[in-house]
Design a protein around this motif. Structure first.
Motif, PDB file in Angstrom:
ATOM      1  N   LEU A  38       0.830  -1.210   0.000  1.00 55.42           N
ATOM      2  CA  LEU A  38       0.000   0.000   0.000  1.00 55.42           C
ATOM      3  C   LEU A  38       0.863   1.258   0.000  1.00 55.42           C
ATOM      4  CD1 LEU A  38      -2.775  -1.107   2.539  1.00 55.42           C
ATOM      5  CD2 LEU A  38      -2.978  -0.924   0.055  1.00 55.42           C
ATOM      6  N   GLY A  39       1.989   1.198   0.693  1.00 50.74           N
ATOM      7  CA  GLY A  39       2.904   2.338   0.698  1.00 50.74           C
ATOM      8  C   GLY A  39       3.484   2.553  -0.685  1.00 50.74           C
ATOM      9  N   PRO A  90       2.231  -2.451   9.998  1.00 49.57           N
ATOM     10  CA  PRO A  90       1.420  -3.672  10.136  1.00 49.57           C
ATOM     11  C   PRO A  90       0.500  -3.625  11.356  1.00 49.57           C
ATOM     12  CG  PRO A  90       3.681  -4.221   9.573  1.00 49.57           C
ATOM     13  CD  PRO A  90       3.656  -2.739   9.794  1.00 49.57           C
ATOM     14  N   ASP A  91       0.926  -2.965  12.438  1.00 46.93           N
ATOM     15  CA  ASP A  91       0.076  -2.983  13.635  1.00 46.93           C
ATOM     16  C   ASP A  91      -1.103  -2.011  13.550  1.00 46.93           C
ATOM     17  OD1 ASP A  91       2.174  -1.150  13.716  1.00 46.93           O
ATOM     18  OD2 ASP A  91       1.786  -0.749  15.836  1.00 46.93           O
ATOM     19  N   ARG A  92      -1.124  -1.170  12.517  1.00 48.24           N
ATOM     20  CA  ARG A  92      -2.286  -0.284  12.329  1.00 48.24           C
ATOM     21  C   ARG A  92      -3.246  -0.791  11.252  1.00 48.24           C
ATOM     22  NH1 ARG A  92      -1.173   6.073  12.569  1.00 48.24           N
ATOM     23  NH2 ARG A  92      -0.038   6.211  14.530  1.00 48.24           N
ATOM     24  N   ASP A 152      -2.206  12.483   5.918  1.00 44.61           N
ATOM     25  CA  ASP A 152      -2.525  12.681   7.330  1.00 44.61           C
ATOM     26  C   ASP A 152      -3.076  11.389   7.949  1.00 44.61           C
ATOM     27  OD1 ASP A 152      -3.276  13.447   9.846  1.00 44.61           O
ATOM     28  OD2 ASP A 152      -4.210  15.335   9.219  1.00 44.61           O
ATOM     29  N   PRO A 153      -2.176  10.449   8.235  1.00 46.00           N
ATOM     30  CA  PRO A 153      -2.616   9.120   8.706  1.00 46.00           C
ATOM     31  C   PRO A 153      -3.359   9.165  10.044  1.00 46.00           C
ATOM     32  CG  PRO A 153      -0.275   9.133   8.151  1.00 46.00           C
ATOM     33  CD  PRO A 153      -0.727  10.553   8.108  1.00 46.00           C
ATOM     34  N   ASP A 154      -3.275  10.285  10.768  1.00 47.27           N
ATOM     35  CA  ASP A 154      -3.984  10.349  12.053  1.00 47.27           C
ATOM     36  C   ASP A 154      -5.421  10.831  11.905  1.00 47.27           C
ATOM     37  OD1 ASP A 154      -1.929   9.379  13.594  1.00 47.27           O
ATOM     38  OD2 ASP A 154      -0.940  11.339  13.662  1.00 47.27           O
ATOM     39  N   HIS A 155      -5.761  11.349  10.737  1.00 45.39           N
ATOM     40  CA  HIS A 155      -7.133  11.834  10.533  1.00 45.39           C
ATOM     41  C   HIS A 155      -7.864  11.124   9.406  1.00 45.39           C
ATOM     42  CE1 HIS A 155      -5.643  15.291  12.935  1.00 45.39           C
ATOM     43  NE2 HIS A 155      -6.885  15.241  13.409  1.00 45.39           N
ATOM     44  N   VAL A 156      -7.162  10.199   8.737  1.00 43.55           N
ATOM     45  CA  VAL A 156      -7.812   9.484   7.629  1.00 43.55           C
ATOM     46  C   VAL A 156      -7.710   7.979   7.856  1.00 43.55           C
ATOM     47  CG1 VAL A 156      -7.899   9.141   5.127  1.00 43.55           C
ATOM     48  CG2 VAL A 156      -7.139  11.350   6.038  1.00 43.55           C
ATOM     49  N   TRP A 216      -9.114  -4.396   3.759  1.00 39.40           N
ATOM     50  CA  TRP A 216      -8.259  -3.956   4.865  1.00 39.40           C
ATOM     51  C   TRP A 216      -8.552  -2.502   5.200  1.00 39.40           C
ATOM     52  CZ3 TRP A 216      -6.535  -6.246   0.351  1.00 39.40           C
ATOM     53  CH2 TRP A 216      -6.260  -5.364  -0.693  1.00 39.40           C
ATOM     54  N   LEU A 217      -8.225  -2.148   6.417  1.00 38.38           N
ATOM     55  CA  LEU A 217      -8.292  -0.757   6.857  1.00 38.38           C
ATOM     56  C   LEU A 217      -6.945  -0.393   7.441  1.00 38.38           C
ATOM     57  CD1 LEU A 217     -11.666  -0.736   8.843  1.00 38.38           C
ATOM     58  CD2 LEU A 217     -11.293   0.181   6.553  1.00 38.38           C
ATOM     59  N   ALA A 218      -6.450   0.807   7.074  1.00 41.08           N
ATOM     60  CA  ALA A 218      -5.275   1.374   7.743  1.00 41.08           C
ATOM     61  C   ALA A 218      -5.811   2.454   8.672  1.00 41.08           C
ATOM     62  CB  ALA A 218      -4.309   1.960   6.714  1.00 41.08           C
TER      63      ALA A 218
END
Ligand SMILES: Cc1ncc(COP(=O)(O)O)c(C=O)c1O
Length: 468
Positions: A159-160, A169-171, A295-299, A317-319
């Motif tokens: 995905l990256g 992986p843990d998110r 913005d991985p903390d808001h999306v 999957w969800l990130a």
């Protein structure tokens, strides 16, 4: 119903009280055949096996079978197992007995499925084989509700690399498709007090249904040529959007809009749920990266194999932002523990050795030429029907002209000519207001098999021309 395959080892029988054992066995077997619980063709256990299971003498079972053979309920042939005789049991329902109507095979261009004939069966089979041969026993246990660690490692890298998703992986939580991911997210938000959620207008009608089922009100997000508009205020817990390729309008979100959504999420401290259902399929240029990467903390980023491989896999999957990981793990765990392990292991192999990338590349080439073919055929024959949206994805939205047939009439008339496509009004939030988005057809050009595609488009375009 073909029951020739039913070769029972186990047979559940309740012997009635108050009669002898042989008579009781006959009654129980007779009742099971008469009720249809044991349909014609069902193979009964060997007399020795049934005798042992029921704690009877073998001779009792042999005699009971012989009696029911004599009565016509069972059939016995030398050297073969005893079976339920043909033609016994309840009459089949008239609905089941009615012959299927035979007509021309419809040209099926409904949106939803990709070309299922292109599923990489051989590669998947090899991956399944190797998963079964090499997975340690503990891999078959309940394990981590987030999904198999090897898959999450491979997914985070994939995905990256391909979508610009910033995750670890843990998110990641592996889900049985985006629909489940959305269900669990809404469940978590509801438990946290959410009562309203914003969704694009139009959007996949299923997603609104899921929200309502979770007891959450859906607030419509207007969509224009730049994508979804974030002028919705902060009175919602989250917003679900399709930035790469809006469903069903087909527009892509402009850079300014993407920035505006991130501002909205930060200003109101809300999450954006990014549905990247067909983000792998962009034909005119390189795909725009995921909003989540900015913005991985808001999306929350949601992906799926439903378009790239097959919806029947139920694999997505969800990130997640860090704060949603624990509640989502709990939600997944109580929903169904985890996604089927063997599918996860097989998909990991395809990700690791580049087969998935190769599959996507070949699908992209095929779908791009299908889309070109469709657009050219429409331009040549029905120039009044306007394709809308970017060259991407698996479906094309086609606007019908004002003053032409209504969407419902067009769908009905096409179906009468054995041509199936989707409508768009069903996805609007305000269905009661006719023509809110204008009449349009949604053409799923990815669905037919390769060898059926040309004819399906010819039939569609000819039927459409007949509507003018
Ligand atoms: C807009 C949209 N999102 C997501 C999906 C994928 O859903 P799932 O992964 O549950 O199959 C689809 C499938 O049709 C879709 O149209």
């Amino acid at each position: 119903v073909d029951t020739a395959w039913t070769n029972f080892g186990d047979l559940h029988l309740e012997l009635p009280d108050g009669v002898g054992r042989r008579q009781g066995l006959e009654l129980a077997l007779r009742a099971a055949v008469q009720s249809g619980r044991l349909p014609p063709g069902t193979t009964l256990p060997a007399s020795r096996t049934l005798a042992r299971d029921l704690g009877l003498a073998r001779g009792t079972v042999v005699d009971a079978y012989a009696q029911l053979v004599a009565e016509g309920y069972l059939r016995a042939r030398a050297g073969a197992a005893t079976t339920v005789a043909p033609g016994v049991g309840p009459a089949p329902s008239t609905a089941a007995a009615r012959p299927m109507a035979v007509g021309p095979r419809p040209a099926d261009l409904r949106p939803g499925d990709p070309d299922l004939g292109s599923f990489p069966r051989q590669r998947w089979l090899r991956a399944m084989r190797s998963a079964l041969a090499t997975a340690p026993d503990h891999a078959l246990g309940y394990g981590d509700p987030r999904g198999d660690l090897d898959l999450r490692v491979a997914l985070a890298a994939y995905l990256g690399r391909t979508r610009g998703v910033a995750t670890t992986p843990d998110r990641l939580v592996v889900t049985s498709g985006f629909a489940q991911g959305l269900t669990l997210l809404l469940h978590v938000l509801r438990a946290d007090g959410a009562t309203r959620i914003a969704m694009e207008d139009p959007c996949l009608v299923l997603h609104r249904t899921i929200a309502r089922r979770e007891g959450i009100r859906v607030v419509p997000i207007p969509v224009d040529d730049d994508g979804a508009r974030p002028d919705i205020g902060g009175d919602v817990a989250a917003a679900v959007i399709t930035p790469a390729h809006h469903f069903p309008l087909g527009v892509t979100m402009s850079p300014q809009r993407r920035a505006d959504w991130l501002t909205w999420a930060r200003d109101h401290d809300r999450v954006v749920i990014e549905d990247d259902y067909d983000g792998e399929f962009r034909y005119d240029r390189q795909a725009v990266g995921a909003l989540q990467g900015l913005d991985p903390d808001h999306v929350v980023y949601g992906g799926t194999t439903s378009k790239s491989l097959a919806p029947g896999l139920r694999l997505g999957w969800l990130a997640l932002p860090e704060r949603l990981v624990a509640p989502m793990v709990a939600a997944k765990s109580t929903a169904d523990q985890r996604v089927a392990t063997l599918n996860q292991l097989a998909f990991t192999e395809l990700l690791r050795d580049g087969s998935f990338d190769r599959h996507l590349r070949s699908r992209r080439t095929a779908y791009r030429s299908r889309r070109d073919h469709l657009v050219q055929a429409l331009a040549a024959t029905t120039p009044w029907a306007q394709p809308v949206g970017i060259a991407a994805g698996l479906q094309l939205l086609l606007r019908l002209p004002e003053g032409g047939p209504t969407e419902a009439d067009a769908l009905e008339e096409l179906a009468r000519r054995d041509v199936l496509v989707g409508g768009s009004v069903v996805h609007d939030h305000h269905r009661q207001v006719p023509g809110v988005g204008g009449a349009a057809l949604v053409v799923g050009y990815a669905r037919p098999a390769d060898h059926e595609y040309g004819e399906a488009i010819d039939r569609f375009v000819a039927a459409l021309a007949g509507l003018a």
